[in-house]
Design a protein around this motif. Structure first.
Motif, PDB file in Angstrom:
ATOM      1  N   ASP A  39      23.645  55.642  62.347  1.00  0.00           N
ATOM      2  CA  ASP A  39      23.744  56.012  61.034  1.00  0.00           C
ATOM      3  C   ASP A  39      24.793  56.512  60.468  1.00  0.00           C
ATOM      4  O   ASP A  39      24.733  56.879  59.032  1.00  0.00           O
ATOM      5  CB  ASP A  39      22.302  56.947  60.910  1.00  0.00           C
ATOM      6  N   ARG A  40      25.902  56.814  61.097  1.00  0.00           N
ATOM      7  CA  ARG A  40      27.167  57.294  60.397  1.00  0.00           C
ATOM      8  C   ARG A  40      27.933  56.215  59.740  1.00  0.00           C
ATOM      9  O   ARG A  40      27.721  54.882  60.231  1.00  0.00           O
ATOM     10  CB  ARG A  40      28.027  57.707  61.686  1.00  0.00           C
ATOM     11  N   PRO A  41      28.683  56.467  58.743  1.00  0.00           N
ATOM     12  CA  PRO A  41      29.696  55.195  57.948  1.00  0.00           C
ATOM     13  C   PRO A  41      30.544  54.720  59.065  1.00  0.00           C
ATOM     14  O   PRO A  41      31.254  55.461  59.790  1.00  0.00           O
ATOM     15  CB  PRO A  41      30.026  56.268  56.986  1.00  0.00           C
ATOM     16  N   ALA A  42      30.765  53.594  59.181  1.00  0.00           N
ATOM     17  CA  ALA A  42      31.674  52.664  60.019  1.00  0.00           C
ATOM     18  C   ALA A  42      33.063  52.178  59.063  1.00  0.00           C
ATOM     19  O   ALA A  42      34.067  52.313  59.272  1.00  0.00           O
ATOM     20  CB  ALA A  42      31.211  51.907  60.731  1.00  0.00           C
ATOM     21  N   LEU A  43      32.605  51.715  57.938  1.00  0.00           N
ATOM     22  CA  LEU A  43      33.463  50.661  57.079  1.00  0.00           C
ATOM     23  C   LEU A  43      33.409  51.141  55.780  1.00  0.00           C
ATOM     24  O   LEU A  43      32.224  50.906  55.262  1.00  0.00           O
ATOM     25  CB  LEU A  43      33.460  49.564  57.619  1.00  0.00           C
ATOM     26  N   ARG A  44      34.622  51.444  55.041  1.00  0.00           N
ATOM     27  CA  ARG A  44      34.598  51.762  53.606  1.00  0.00           C
ATOM     28  C   ARG A  44      35.978  51.005  53.192  1.00  0.00           C
ATOM     29  O   ARG A  44      36.832  50.918  53.864  1.00  0.00           O
ATOM     30  CB  ARG A  44      34.715  53.095  53.326  1.00  0.00           C
ATOM     31  N   VAL A  48      35.818  50.858  46.222  1.00  0.00           N
ATOM     32  CA  VAL A  48      34.708  49.735  46.379  1.00  0.00           C
ATOM     33  C   VAL A  48      33.491  50.533  46.580  1.00  0.00           C
ATOM     34  O   VAL A  48      33.366  51.427  47.788  1.00  0.00           O
ATOM     35  CB  VAL A  48      34.778  48.616  47.177  1.00  0.00           C
ATOM     36  N   GLU A  49      32.311  50.607  45.884  1.00  0.00           N
ATOM     37  CA  GLU A  49      31.262  51.277  46.221  1.00  0.00           C
ATOM     38  C   GLU A  49      30.391  50.723  47.450  1.00  0.00           C
ATOM     39  O   GLU A  49      30.646  49.634  47.546  1.00  0.00           O
ATOM     40  CB  GLU A  49      30.302  51.183  44.872  1.00  0.00           C
ATOM     41  N   GLY A  50      29.817  51.671  47.945  1.00  0.00           N
ATOM     42  CA  GLY A  50      29.003  51.332  49.065  1.00  0.00           C
ATOM     43  C   GLY A  50      29.969  51.436  50.432  1.00  0.00           C
ATOM     44  O   GLY A  50      31.126  51.568  50.526  1.00  0.00           O
ATOM     45  N   GLU A  51      29.305  51.392  51.414  1.00  0.00           N
ATOM     46  CA  GLU A  51      29.914  51.536  52.819  1.00  0.00           C
ATOM     47  C   GLU A  51      28.887  50.924  53.841  1.00  0.00           C
ATOM     48  O   GLU A  51      27.579  50.604  53.510  1.00  0.00           O
ATOM     49  CB  GLU A  51      30.191  52.815  53.194  1.00  0.00           C
ATOM     50  N   LEU A  52      29.365  50.250  54.902  1.00  0.00           N
ATOM     51  CA  LEU A  52      28.672  49.949  56.228  1.00  0.00           C
ATOM     52  C   LEU A  52      28.645  50.920  57.112  1.00  0.00           C
ATOM     53  O   LEU A  52      29.713  51.567  57.644  1.00  0.00           O
ATOM     54  CB  LEU A  52      29.430  48.687  56.786  1.00  0.00           C
ATOM     55  N   THR A  53      27.374  51.133  57.697  1.00  0.00           N
ATOM     56  CA  THR A  53      27.139  52.192  58.697  1.00  0.00           C
ATOM     57  C   THR A  53      27.404  51.370  59.841  1.00  0.00           C
ATOM     58  O   THR A  53      27.747  50.198  59.882  1.00  0.00           O
ATOM     59  CB  THR A  53      25.600  52.585  58.904  1.00  0.00           C
ATOM     60  N   TRP A  54      27.339  51.960  61.017  1.00  0.00           N
ATOM     61  CA  TRP A  54      27.600  51.198  62.599  1.00  0.00           C
ATOM     62  C   TRP A  54      26.830  50.297  62.689  1.00  0.00           C
ATOM     63  O   TRP A  54      26.888  49.293  63.206  1.00  0.00           O
ATOM     64  CB  TRP A  54      27.867  52.440  63.430  1.00  0.00           C
ATOM     65  N   ARG A  55      25.186  50.641  62.278  1.00  0.00           N
ATOM     66  CA  ARG A  55      24.195  49.611  62.371  1.00  0.00           C
ATOM     67  C   ARG A  55      24.524  48.530  61.433  1.00  0.00           C
ATOM     68  O   ARG A  55      24.277  47.491  62.160  1.00  0.00           O
ATOM     69  CB  ARG A  55      23.117  49.949  62.111  1.00  0.00           C
ATOM     70  N   ASP A  56      24.895  48.806  60.574  1.00  0.00           N
ATOM     71  CA  ASP A  56      25.245  47.431  59.636  1.00  0.00           C
ATOM     72  C   ASP A  56      26.498  46.684  60.177  1.00  0.00           C
ATOM     73  O   ASP A  56      26.370  45.461  60.128  1.00  0.00           O
ATOM     74  CB  ASP A  56      25.688  48.017  57.958  1.00  0.00           C
ATOM     75  N   TYR A  57      27.453  47.464  60.558  1.00  0.00           N
ATOM     76  CA  TYR A  57      28.423  46.731  61.172  1.00  0.00           C
ATOM     77  C   TYR A  57      27.962  45.954  62.287  1.00  0.00           C
ATOM     78  O   TYR A  57      28.533  44.641  62.319  1.00  0.00           O
ATOM     79  CB  TYR A  57      29.670  47.933  61.625  1.00  0.00           C
ATOM     80  N   ALA A  58      27.358  46.379  63.117  1.00  0.00           N
ATOM     81  CA  ALA A  58      26.874  45.715  64.415  1.00  0.00           C
ATOM     82  C   ALA A  58      26.185  44.341  63.890  1.00  0.00           C
ATOM     83  O   ALA A  58      26.239  43.399  64.407  1.00  0.00           O
ATOM     84  CB  ALA A  58      25.953  46.620  65.450  1.00  0.00           C
ATOM     85  N   THR A  84      43.974  40.870  53.251  1.00  0.00           N
ATOM     86  CA  THR A  84      44.512  41.947  53.024  1.00  0.00           C
ATOM     87  C   THR A  84      43.634  43.046  53.793  1.00  0.00           C
ATOM     88  O   THR A  84      42.912  42.720  54.514  1.00  0.00           O
ATOM     89  CB  THR A  84      44.336  42.397  51.413  1.00  0.00           C
ATOM     90  N   THR A  85      44.131  44.449  53.793  1.00  0.00           N
ATOM     91  CA  THR A  85      43.718  45.387  54.548  1.00  0.00           C
ATOM     92  C   THR A  85      42.273  45.707  53.842  1.00  0.00           C
ATOM     93  O   THR A  85      42.177  46.114  52.907  1.00  0.00           O
ATOM     94  CB  THR A  85      44.250  46.524  54.355  1.00  0.00           C
ATOM     95  N   ARG A  86      41.119  45.221  54.367  1.00  0.00           N
ATOM     96  CA  ARG A  86      39.779  45.207  54.243  1.00  0.00           C
ATOM     97  C   ARG A  86      38.853  45.292  55.041  1.00  0.00           C
ATOM     98  O   ARG A  86      39.135  44.766  56.395  1.00  0.00           O
ATOM     99  CB  ARG A  86      39.464  44.283  53.079  1.00  0.00           C
ATOM    100  N   SER A  87      37.371  45.740  54.768  1.00  0.00           N
ATOM    101  CA  SER A  87      36.481  45.789  55.779  1.00  0.00           C
ATOM    102  C   SER A  87      36.174  44.249  56.546  1.00  0.00           C
ATOM    103  O   SER A  87      35.881  44.221  57.811  1.00  0.00           O
ATOM    104  CB  SER A  87      35.299  46.490  55.355  1.00  0.00           C
ATOM    105  N   GLU A  88      36.243  43.335  55.852  1.00  0.00           N
ATOM    106  CA  GLU A  88      35.801  42.265  56.462  1.00  0.00           C
ATOM    107  C   GLU A  88      36.649  41.842  57.696  1.00  0.00           C
ATOM    108  O   GLU A  88      36.290  41.119  58.602  1.00  0.00           O
ATOM    109  CB  GLU A  88      36.116  40.949  55.417  1.00  0.00           C
ATOM    110  N   PHE A  89      38.079  42.246  57.708  1.00  0.00           N
ATOM    111  CA  PHE A  89      38.835  42.143  58.822  1.00  0.00           C
ATOM    112  C   PHE A  89      38.220  42.454  60.244  1.00  0.00           C
ATOM    113  O   PHE A  89      37.998  41.774  60.957  1.00  0.00           O
ATOM    114  CB  PHE A  89      40.286  42.783  58.608  1.00  0.00           C
TER     115      PHE A  89
END
Length: 488
Positions: A39-44, A48-58, A84-89
């Motif tokens: 439930d902690r934030p993993a990627l921001r 950009v609004e919003g973030e991915l939690t570690w659950r979302d990331y997995a 570029t440097t971004r969460s999708e990487f």
């Protein structure tokens, strides 16, 4: 090394670090970290609004891995990332690791002529990119016949074949995601780092899961990482420096990674992210030191505190220093007062700073030491990752420190720095250059000329290829000659 056998969701963030580092592969470490920090934030992404939690990331990793499998990616297949440097990487690279794919990054500023050799050498079946880079990649495909698929991060595939969202929607009947990542072994390739190519055709340094994870363990052994950390990702992922720090480090330590697409946004991003760890090249620290002096100069109390702090820092960083209780007391008081500057910059919670790629100026190191933020100068290569570092609290100015836990270093007869330990597996498709770099005893010949002192601290003094041999057969360093001339 252990298999993931415990219920990682019951681990604390601190326990998860130890459990993750005990795994045999990066993807196994990721699974431990993701479950424990669900439930902690993993990627921001900055701005950009919003973030991915570690659950979302997995969950995204699972769907992307399934999509790549549906496109026919098999263990050992290569996939290029031109992003570029971004969460999708992080999402795409991590997904590939879970199916034994071999990802590598392409500098997005490179022209077609510099990208072609990488695509051909790697035989990349897929390129994941952004709309603005599509003209380059489509031209590469026209000339090389590769990649087979172009996946575009965005709402419209354009001249590409599909969007990342469309890839994630693909199904792969019979694909067992959990069995796939559990099958990854320490020797399984995890990626390729292509050298800059400034001295010829770029060489592809191949890295295994085991070597990369051992490097992450070494960092924890040198400077233990606190749980629930925050880092910024702002350097190119085509270089091992950023990959090692925020990407592989994130898997092991559970960092919240904020991607900053433009390094010019760094100063504005720091107070938002409040990183617990920060790495940079000397030029960035020079700019930040200028900001520190400007803030202090506008307030007499801060100005005096910085002066006192600098006096203490100069003494603390000096060799063979003698204890001075009065100076130490003034320095401690100055650091307390300068906490206002640390907070303004976003460094109030920072536990570790490192500098690499070139020697940092002494006066810059003193400024950060005055603030209570000592900078550890480190050394590494695309082939060795972070191999040498100054330990925090035992910094020697002008050196790159001592070998990390699990790393060996020594000097050859001509002064060349040799490194052995968790390093690269060899250059892709180039056994001759591999033999030139790695000797039969496993020592990596760095090409850097160094000295080492009685405490085991190494200092880089030159590049071997620049050595001059005089008529008497004596090896001479141009940098040393230059320094002698300047001193006259």
């Amino acid at each position: 090394m252990t298999e993931v056998t415990t219920d990682s969701s019951t681990l604390t963030a601190g326990e998860a670090i130890e459990e993750a580092l005990a795994q045999k592969s990066l993807c196994a470490a990721f699974q431990v970290t993701a479950a424990a920090n669900a439930d902690r934030p993993a990627l921001r992404d900055l701005g950009v609004e919003g973030e991915l939690t570690w659950r979302d990331y997995a969950n995204r990793v699972r769907s992307i891995a399934t999509g790549f499998t549906a496109l026919g990616v098999k263990p050992g297949d290569t996939v290029a990332l031109m992003l570029t440097t971004r969460s999708e990487f992080h999402l795409v690279d991590t997904a590939l690791l879970h199916i034994s794919g071999v990802p590598f990054s392409v500098y997005f500023s490179n022209p077609v002529e510099q990208i072609l050799p990488l695509i051909e050498d790697s035989a990349a079946r897929i390129v994941v990119t952004q709309p603005e880079f599509l003209p380059i990649i489509t031209e590469v495909r026209r000339r090389a016949g590769l990649p087979e698929h172009i996946v575009v991060v965005g709402d419209d595939a354009g001249e590409g074949d599909m969007t990342l969202a469309e890839l994630e929607a693909l199904e792969a009947p019979g694909f067992d995601f959990d069995a796939s990542w559990r099958a990854v072994e320490p020797e399984t390739l995890a990626g390729i780092i292509y050298t800059s190519g400034t001295t010829g055709t770029p060489k592809g340094a191949q890295w295994s899961h085991g070597a990369l994870l051992e490097n992450v363990r070494a960092v924890h052994g040198l400077a233990p990482v606190s749980p629930e950390g925050r880092v910024m990702s702002y350097l190119p992922m085509a270089h091992l420096f950023e990959r090692w720090f925020s990407h592989y480090g994130g898997m092991g330590f559970g960092f919240t990674v904020t991607s900053v697409p433009d390094p010019k946004q760094l100063a504005a991003a720091l107070p938002q992210v409040r990183p617990t760890r920060f790495i940079a090249v000397p030029r960035i620290y020079e700019k930040l030191a200028g900001a520190i002096k400007a803030i202090a100069g506008a307030d007499e109390t801060l100005k005096q505190a910085l002066e006192d702090g600098l006096a203490f820092a100069a003494a603390e960083l000096a060799e063979n220093r003698e204890p001075d209780p009065e100076l130490e007391a003034k320095g401690a008081k100055a650091r307390e007062t300068l906490g206002a500057i640390r907070a303004k910059l976003g460094f109030e919670a920072t536990e570790y700073l490192a500098s690499a790629s070139a020697p940092a100026r002494v006066d810059i190191l003193q400024v950060f030491t005055a603030l209570g933020l000592p900078i550890a100068e480190i050394w590494g290569m695309s082939e060795t990752a972070m191999s040498l570092s100054n330990p925090i609290g035992k910094i020697k100015i002008g050196t790159v420190g001592r070998p990390l836990p699990g790393v060996e270093a020594k000097l050859a007869e001509d002064g060349e720095l040799l490194v052995r330990g968790p390093i690269f597996s060899g250059y892709r498709n180039d056994p001759e250059k591999t033999r030139e770099a790695l000797d039969e005893d496993g020592w990596m010949h760095s090409g850097d000329v160094a000295t080492v002192d009685e405490d085991g601290y190494y200092k880089i003094v030159d590049r071997k290829k620049e050595i001059i041999i005089n008529s008497a057969g004596k090896n001479m360093s141009p940098a040393y000659i230059e320094n002698v001339v300047k001193s006259k």
